[in-house]
Design a protein around this motif. Structure first.
Motif, PDB file in Angstrom:
ATOM      1  N   MET A  83      80.216  58.566 -12.604  1.00 20.49           N
ATOM      2  CA  MET A  83      79.955  59.530 -13.674  1.00 20.49           C
ATOM      3  C   MET A  83      79.924  60.923 -13.074  1.00 20.49           C
ATOM      4  SD  MET A  83      76.937  57.544 -15.710  1.00 20.49           S
ATOM      5  CE  MET A  83      76.014  57.288 -14.217  1.00 20.49           C
ATOM      6  N   ASP A  84      80.359  61.896 -13.845  1.00 22.23           N
ATOM      7  CA  ASP A  84      80.317  63.300 -13.435  1.00 22.23           C
ATOM      8  C   ASP A  84      78.861  63.734 -13.338  1.00 22.23           C
ATOM      9  OD1 ASP A  84      80.400  66.115 -13.315  1.00 22.23           O
ATOM     10  OD2 ASP A  84      82.284  66.164 -14.418  1.00 22.23           O
ATOM     11  N   MET A  85      78.486  64.395 -12.255  1.00 22.04           N
ATOM     12  CA  MET A  85      77.097  64.818 -12.057  1.00 22.04           C
ATOM     13  C   MET A  85      76.792  66.172 -12.691  1.00 22.04           C
ATOM     14  SD  MET A  85      76.231  63.437  -8.244  1.00 22.04           S
ATOM     15  CE  MET A  85      74.558  64.008  -8.367  1.00 22.04           C
ATOM     16  N   GLY A 100      76.235  76.789 -12.440  1.00 21.17           N
ATOM     17  CA  GLY A 100      77.066  77.905 -11.994  1.00 21.17           C
ATOM     18  C   GLY A 100      78.270  78.089 -12.891  1.00 21.17           C
ATOM     19  N   PRO A 101      79.268  78.806 -12.388  1.00 23.25           N
ATOM     20  CA  PRO A 101      80.454  79.095 -13.200  1.00 23.25           C
ATOM     21  C   PRO A 101      81.118  77.817 -13.702  1.00 23.25           C
ATOM     22  CG  PRO A 101      80.476  80.378 -11.168  1.00 23.25           C
ATOM     23  CD  PRO A 101      79.341  79.405 -11.059  1.00 23.25           C
ATOM     24  N   GLN A 102      81.714  77.924 -14.885  1.00 22.82           N
ATOM     25  CA  GLN A 102      82.299  76.748 -15.540  1.00 22.82           C
ATOM     26  C   GLN A 102      83.521  76.211 -14.789  1.00 22.82           C
ATOM     27  OE1 GLN A 102      83.541  77.627 -19.537  1.00 22.82           O
ATOM     28  NE2 GLN A 102      84.436  75.620 -19.860  1.00 22.82           N
ATOM     29  N   PHE A 103      84.382  77.105 -14.321  1.00 24.07           N
ATOM     30  CA  PHE A 103      85.643  76.682 -13.717  1.00 24.07           C
ATOM     31  C   PHE A 103      85.553  76.702 -12.198  1.00 24.07           C
ATOM     32  CE2 PHE A 103      86.725  78.704 -17.807  1.00 24.07           C
ATOM     33  CZ  PHE A 103      87.207  77.570 -18.450  1.00 24.07           C
ATOM     34  N   THR A 104      86.261  75.756 -11.545  1.00 23.61           N
ATOM     35  CA  THR A 104      86.231  75.679 -10.082  1.00 23.61           C
ATOM     36  C   THR A 104      87.547  76.114  -9.448  1.00 23.61           C
ATOM     37  OG1 THR A 104      86.976  73.377 -10.079  1.00 23.61           O
ATOM     38  CG2 THR A 104      84.579  73.778 -10.132  1.00 23.61           C
ATOM     39  N   TRP A 105      88.541  76.441 -10.253  1.00 27.40           N
ATOM     40  CA  TRP A 105      89.851  76.823  -9.727  1.00 27.40           C
ATOM     41  C   TRP A 105      90.481  77.839 -10.648  1.00 27.40           C
ATOM     42  CZ3 TRP A 105      94.723  76.292 -11.940  1.00 27.40           C
ATOM     43  CH2 TRP A 105      95.818  76.496 -11.095  1.00 27.40           C
ATOM     44  N   ARG A 113      84.975  68.180  -8.917  1.00 30.61           N
ATOM     45  CA  ARG A 113      83.796  67.564  -9.524  1.00 30.61           C
ATOM     46  C   ARG A 113      83.095  66.688  -8.493  1.00 30.61           C
ATOM     47  NH1 ARG A 113      84.579  67.354 -15.360  1.00 30.61           N
ATOM     48  NH2 ARG A 113      86.558  68.352 -15.793  1.00 30.61           N
ATOM     49  N   VAL A 114      81.825  66.415  -8.743  1.00 27.54           N
ATOM     50  CA  VAL A 114      81.073  65.461  -7.939  1.00 27.54           C
ATOM     51  C   VAL A 114      80.747  64.301  -8.858  1.00 27.54           C
ATOM     52  CG1 VAL A 114      78.934  65.065  -6.660  1.00 27.54           C
ATOM     53  CG2 VAL A 114      80.089  67.281  -6.486  1.00 27.54           C
ATOM     54  N   VAL A 115      81.049  63.093  -8.385  1.00 29.08           N
ATOM     55  CA  VAL A 115      80.782  61.901  -9.188  1.00 29.08           C
ATOM     56  C   VAL A 115      79.838  60.977  -8.422  1.00 29.08           C
ATOM     57  CG1 VAL A 115      82.968  61.999 -10.450  1.00 29.08           C
ATOM     58  CG2 VAL A 115      82.844  60.714  -8.317  1.00 29.08           C
ATOM     59  N   ALA A 116      79.097  60.168  -9.161  1.00 30.07           N
ATOM     60  CA  ALA A 116      78.152  59.230  -8.552  1.00 30.07           C
ATOM     61  C   ALA A 116      77.954  58.046  -9.487  1.00 30.07           C
ATOM     62  CB  ALA A 116      76.821  59.921  -8.292  1.00 30.07           C
ATOM     63  N   THR A 117      77.359  57.007  -8.939  1.00 34.50           N
ATOM     64  CA  THR A 117      77.064  55.801  -9.715  1.00 34.50           C
ATOM     65  C   THR A 117      75.633  55.871 -10.244  1.00 34.50           C
ATOM     66  OG1 THR A 117      76.241  54.642  -7.779  1.00 34.50           O
ATOM     67  CG2 THR A 117      78.606  54.407  -8.278  1.00 34.50           C
ATOM     68  N   ASN A 118      75.287  54.929 -11.111  1.00 32.18           N
ATOM     69  CA  ASN A 118      73.909  54.835 -11.609  1.00 32.18           C
ATOM     70  C   ASN A 118      72.922  54.624 -10.473  1.00 32.18           C
ATOM     71  OD1 ASN A 118      73.922  55.305 -14.371  1.00 32.18           O
ATOM     72  ND2 ASN A 118      74.640  53.230 -14.817  1.00 32.18           N
ATOM     73  N   GLU A 119      73.333  53.842  -9.462  1.00 32.57           N
ATOM     74  CA  GLU A 119      72.449  53.602  -8.311  1.00 32.57           C
ATOM     75  C   GLU A 119      72.111  54.915  -7.612  1.00 32.57           C
ATOM     76  OE1 GLU A 119      75.327  51.825  -8.804  1.00 32.57           O
ATOM     77  OE2 GLU A 119      74.377  49.973  -9.494  1.00 32.57           O
ATOM     78  N   TRP A 120      73.090  55.807  -7.488  1.00 37.09           N
ATOM     79  CA  TRP A 120      72.852  57.121  -6.872  1.00 37.09           C
ATOM     80  C   TRP A 120      71.846  57.912  -7.698  1.00 37.09           C
ATOM     81  CZ3 TRP A 120      74.140  59.817  -2.519  1.00 37.09           C
ATOM     82  CH2 TRP A 120      73.863  61.179  -2.543  1.00 37.09           C
ATOM     83  N   LYS A 123      86.426  77.032  -6.012  1.00 40.62           N
ATOM     84  CA  LYS A 123      85.019  77.323  -5.741  1.00 40.62           C
ATOM     85  C   LYS A 123      84.447  76.133  -4.961  1.00 40.62           C
ATOM     86  CE  LYS A 123      84.108  80.198  -9.764  1.00 40.62           C
ATOM     87  NZ  LYS A 123      84.094  81.450  -9.072  1.00 40.62           N
ATOM     88  N   PRO A 124      83.717  76.400  -3.902  1.00 42.78           N
ATOM     89  CA  PRO A 124      83.114  75.267  -3.190  1.00 42.78           C
ATOM     90  C   PRO A 124      81.999  74.640  -4.018  1.00 42.78           C
ATOM     91  CG  PRO A 124      82.464  77.350  -2.190  1.00 42.78           C
ATOM     92  CD  PRO A 124      83.449  77.670  -3.270  1.00 42.78           C
ATOM     93  N   LEU A 125      81.793  73.351  -3.829  1.00 42.17           N
ATOM     94  CA  LEU A 125      80.718  72.629  -4.486  1.00 42.17           C
ATOM     95  C   LEU A 125      79.635  72.377  -3.443  1.00 42.17           C
ATOM     96  CD1 LEU A 125      82.749  69.973  -6.509  1.00 42.17           C
ATOM     97  CD2 LEU A 125      82.145  72.301  -7.153  1.00 42.17           C
ATOM     98  N   TRP A 126      78.398  72.606  -3.834  1.00 39.73           N
ATOM     99  CA  TRP A 126      77.270  72.405  -2.929  1.00 39.73           C
ATOM    100  C   TRP A 126      76.341  71.393  -3.579  1.00 39.73           C
ATOM    101  CZ3 TRP A 126      72.635  76.147  -2.334  1.00 39.73           C
ATOM    102  CH2 TRP A 126      71.850  75.756  -1.256  1.00 39.73           C
ATOM    103  N   VAL A 127      76.190  70.231  -2.948  1.00 39.74           N
ATOM    104  CA  VAL A 127      75.337  69.172  -3.454  1.00 39.74           C
ATOM    105  C   VAL A 127      73.998  69.266  -2.729  1.00 39.74           C
ATOM    106  CG1 VAL A 127      75.068  66.685  -3.763  1.00 39.74           C
ATOM    107  CG2 VAL A 127      77.345  67.720  -3.887  1.00 39.74           C
ATOM    108  N   VAL A 128      72.915  69.404  -3.506  1.00 43.36           N
ATOM    109  CA  VAL A 128      71.583  69.557  -2.926  1.00 43.36           C
ATOM    110  C   VAL A 128      70.699  68.416  -3.408  1.00 43.36           C
ATOM    111  CG1 VAL A 128      69.555  71.031  -2.754  1.00 43.36           C
ATOM    112  CG2 VAL A 128      71.820  72.065  -2.893  1.00 43.36           C
TER     113      VAL A 128
END
Length: 183
Positions: A14-16, A20-25, A40-47, A67-72
């Motif tokens: 699923m999309d996480m 921030g800004p709507q568009f990444t490119w 986009r960053v995607v993950a499962t329910n377990e995540w 645009k770089p994506l930063w996962v925190v």
């Protein structure tokens, strides 16, 4: 593209979302600009169960069309990577002195010399947290606001000349700053 979508479905990704800004490119052409959210960053329910407070940020960048994506992860937000540096400009904000006073009022059961060092360290940690949440980087915030404003106008069908000019100016400033710190 369909095989990629099939894998996403099969693995229950699923999309996480994002902050921030709507568009990444974006791609500039002579008379128009194309805007897309390709990254986009995607993950499962377990995540999501293990890391419920994970945040995905779309960062602003002027040197690349993506645009770089930063996962925190929440557990990573408290880590301090750089040595503490007190900024004189913080003194203009009441939260700075409140943060310092709160650390010095806290009671610890250490010998005097250890207590003093612990409070100095704790003060640095708390001021760093406060700065990130409340104060931020003044120059970076101003540049980001100007660039976001120019980007919004361009997305709404406006002229991209202002945005392109800001991107070039910010890149020049970043190069100068990098050279300064390299010395």
């Amino acid at each position: 593209m369909q095989p990629f979508r099939d894998v996403l479905d099969e693995c229950s990704f699923m999309d996480m979302g994002h902050i921030g800004p709507q568009f990444t490119w974006h791609k500039h052409y002579a008379r128009y600009t194309i805007w897309e959210r390709l990254d986009r960053v995607v993950a499962t329910n377990e995540w999501f169960d293990k890391f419920p407070d994970t945040k995905v940020y779309h960062l602003d960048v002027t040197t690349f069309d993506h645009k770089p994506l930063w996962v925190v992860l929440e557990i990573m937000e408290c880590c301090q990577h750089r040595p503490f540096r007190f900024e004189q400009m913080w003194m203009t904000e009441s939260g700075c002195s409140d943060t310092i006073e709160a650390v010095w009022r806290s009671g610890e059961v250490d010998p005097r010399s250890v207590k003093l060092l612990n409070k100095v360290d704790r003060c640095g940690i708390e001021l760093t947290k406060w700065s990130k949440k409340i104060f931020g980087s003044v120059r970076a915030e101003l540049e980001k606001k100007l660039l976001q404003q120019a980007e919004r106008r361009a997305i709404q069908g406006g002229n991209t000349v202002w945005m392109r000019t800001l991107e070039r100016e910010i890149n020049g400033l970043m190069d100068k700053e990098a050279k300064m710190w390299a010395q």
